[in-house]
Design an enzyme around this catalytic site. Structure first.
Site, mmCIF file in Angstrom:
data_model
loop_
_atom_site.group_PDB
_atom_site.id
_atom_site.type_symbol
_atom_site.label_atom_id
_atom_site.label_comp_id
_atom_site.label_asym_id
_atom_site.label_seq_id
_atom_site.Cartn_x
_atom_site.Cartn_y
_atom_site.Cartn_z
ATOM 1 N N GLU A 103 -17.696 -4.221 -20.919
ATOM 2 C CA GLU A 103 -16.232 -4.349 -21.037
ATOM 3 C C GLU A 103 -15.543 -3.030 -21.410
ATOM 4 O O GLU A 103 -14.484 -3.035 -22.049
ATOM 5 C CB GLU A 103 -15.861 -5.449 -22.044
ATOM 6 C CG GLU A 103 -16.357 -6.818 -21.633
ATOM 7 C CD GLU A 103 -15.908 -7.939 -22.561
ATOM 8 O OE1 GLU A 103 -15.168 -7.672 -23.523
ATOM 9 O OE2 GLU A 103 -16.276 -9.100 -22.304
ATOM 10 N N GLU A 120 -22.016 -13.371 -20.041
ATOM 11 C CA GLU A 120 -21.735 -14.074 -21.301
ATOM 12 C C GLU A 120 -21.110 -15.402 -20.940
ATOM 13 O O GLU A 120 -20.169 -15.446 -20.157
ATOM 14 C CB GLU A 120 -20.704 -13.338 -22.174
ATOM 15 C CG GLU A 120 -21.177 -12.112 -22.881
ATOM 16 C CD GLU A 120 -20.086 -11.495 -23.781
ATOM 17 O OE1 GLU A 120 -18.994 -12.092 -23.924
ATOM 18 O OE2 GLU A 120 -20.344 -10.416 -24.321
#
Ligand SMILES: *[C@@H]1O[C@H](CO)[C@@H](O)[C@H](O)[C@H]1NC(C)=O
Ligand SMILES: *[C@@H]1O[C@H](CO)[C@@H](O)[C@H](O)[C@H]1NC(C)=O
Ligand SMILES: *[C@@H]1O[C@H](CO)[C@@H](O)[C@H](O)[C@H]1NC(C)=O
Ligand SMILES: *[C@@H]1O[C@H](CO)[C@@H](O)[C@H](O)[C@H]1NC(C)=O
Ligand SMILES: *[C@@H]1O[C@H](CO)[C@@H](O)[C@H](O)[C@H]1NC(C)=O
Ligand SMILES: *[C@@H]1O[C@H](CO)[C@@H](O)[C@H](O)[C@H]1NC(C)=O
Length: 392
Positions: A190, A290
């Site tokens: 990210e 995730e």
């Protein structure tokens, strides 16, 4: 858009097994994918929400001596009947592996974690190289005499020395432990979302890592980044699309979270990879890097999404075995709670996504029971479900 038992069965029967890496194969595609309008709205909300939050899944840098890999405990794995190896993969951050907090991680603690993780999943994914966490995991697996597939992440932030340190550690670790258990290398997590890297920046790091791996004869190890932004731009430069997918931040209820996730996966992750494959005749897998649900605090809801143990249980019940049945690859977020995130990032929810609390006590949940095989060295195969099909 409807998914019937028939189409699910068809998907299962025709699941395409794909191999990562440079030996790429053409896609085999059956079915039709619905439009992206629906998800555009959801993603917009998701990104907006994320942007209003401070930090996520972080692993900040610092400089501390790496912990010792000495181990004083025993290496007997006591099988616990509450656990079955039912998660395709699991996200794992060893306790004390944040350099800013002093690298208090120990080999004993990692080994105790691995004894449980081995009973939950064949594969784990780490978030960084700091505090010798990769050494401790790979050494721990050796000490226990077990194999698990491991994704190593080279953490990327806005400080070039952070990446350099991760990079140097990566090569030391692979010199010591080899490449046998590596199922992938992620350049950052990210980092674009946090505005700490650009697409070009990550692409050049990925290219460089891939060529350095090739110099060592390791062309089969997939290289990618893990993102929620700019997936379509990153995709042509990756060996897999890795996307963190959070129905919780999408504001959906726990009851509808699994359905939300199927749609999100097919439309945001898999659909672009299919389009890319059609245009370029190259197949890459789409993996959820995730997926999970927070259990605390109850007042930390996002629209209909409420943190809580019953909610975690509901989503896990709806999602895990069905994802396995569909052949949808994912890393469950996450193994243990990470209380340090609360005071480091002022974000309580991020601390409580564990199936276990920080002391390795299983929360009041019953874990899914749809066991899969132990991971064996060299297994880089990633299942790839057929796209969600329309039925009208
Ligand atoms: C980058 O990280 C290094 C090592 O932690 C530190 O010494 C340096 O001050 C950092 N640079 C910036 C611009 O933050
Ligand atoms: C080894 O450690 C486990 C906990 O991981 C414990 O249950 C077991 O009793 C220990 N065995 C010996 C021989 O000390
Ligand atoms: C999830 O989707 C399926 C298929 O469309 C539907 O039958 C089911 O009722 C949905 N579940 C929930 C909780 O909305
Ligand atoms: C949630 O509740 C806690 C007390 O349990 C409180 O400290 C916190 O400010 C509350 N957060 C919000 C966003 O209301
Ligand atoms: C921490 O987060 C809360 C709510 O999420 C916010 O009201 C507060 O100002 C934040 N504190 C700091 C120091 O950022
Ligand atoms: C655990 O969850 C069950 C429901 O699944 C509930 O009946 C029980 O009271 C809970 N136990 C504790 C200690 O919270």
């Amino acid at each position: 858009m409807e998914q019937t038992e028939d189409t699910i069965a068809a998907e299962k029967n025709q699941t395409v097994k794909s191999n990562f890496g440079r030996k790429r194969k053409a896609w085999v595609i059956v079915g039709v994918v619905c439009g992206l309008l629906f998800v555009g709205g959801l993603v917009g909300g998701l990104i907006y929400y994320y942007t209003s939050q401070a930090n996520k899944s972080n692993s900040p840098p610092s400089t501390a001596d790496p912990p010792s890999t000495d181990y004083s405990g025993n290496t007997t794995i006591m099988l616990d009947p509450r656990y079955t190896r039912s998660f395709w993969g699991m996200d794992y951050t060893p306790r004390g592996s944040q350099m800013d907090l002093g690298c208090t991680v120990t080999q004993d603690d990692v080994i105790e974690d691995l004894k449980i993780l081995y009973q939950l999943t064949p594969r784990i994914r780490l978030y960084g190289m700091d505090c010798a966490q990769a050494d401790l995991v790979l050494n721990g697996l050796n000490r226990l005499g077990i194999d698990m597939g491991v994704v190593l992440t080279l953490w990327v932030d806005d400080n070039q020395t952070t990446y350099q340190r991760q990079y140097d550690t990566f090569w030391k670790v692979t010199d010591t432990y080899g490449f046998d258990r590596l199922t992938g290398v992620s350049i950052g997590n990210e980092a674009i979302f946090r505005k700490q890297a650009t697409v070009d920046n990550l692409v050049s790091k990925m290219d460089q890592m891939r060529s350095a791996l090739a110099d060592k004869g390791q062309t089969h190890i997939p290289v990618y980044t893990t993102e929620i932004n700019d997936l379509d731009k990153l995709l042509p430069h990756e060996d897999a699309l890795m996307d963190n997918v959070h129905p919780f931040f999408g504001g959906t209820t726990a009851e509808t979270a699994a359905n939300w996730t199927w749609k999100y996966y097919y439309e945001v992750d898999q659909y672009p990879t299919i389009q890319y494959a059609k245009t370029n005749n190259i197949q890459i897998p789409a993996v959820i890097s995730e997926i999970g649900w927070p259990s605390f605090p109850p007042n930390g809801s996002v629209q209909g999404a409420i943190p809580g143990i019953p909610q975690l249980q509901r989503f896990m019940d709806d999602y895990v075995c069905e994802a396995n049945r569909r052949g949808l690859p994912y890393y469950w977020f996450e193994f243990k709670d990470e209380p340090w995130k609360q005071w480091m990032f002022n974000e309580t929810r991020e601390s409580y996504w564990g199936l276990f609390d920080e002391n390795r006590q299983l929360k009041n949940v019953s874990l899914p029971n749809c066991p899969m095989d132990v991971w064996t060295k060299g297994d880089l195969a990633v299942p790839q479900p057929l796209p969600l099909t329309t039925t009208h």
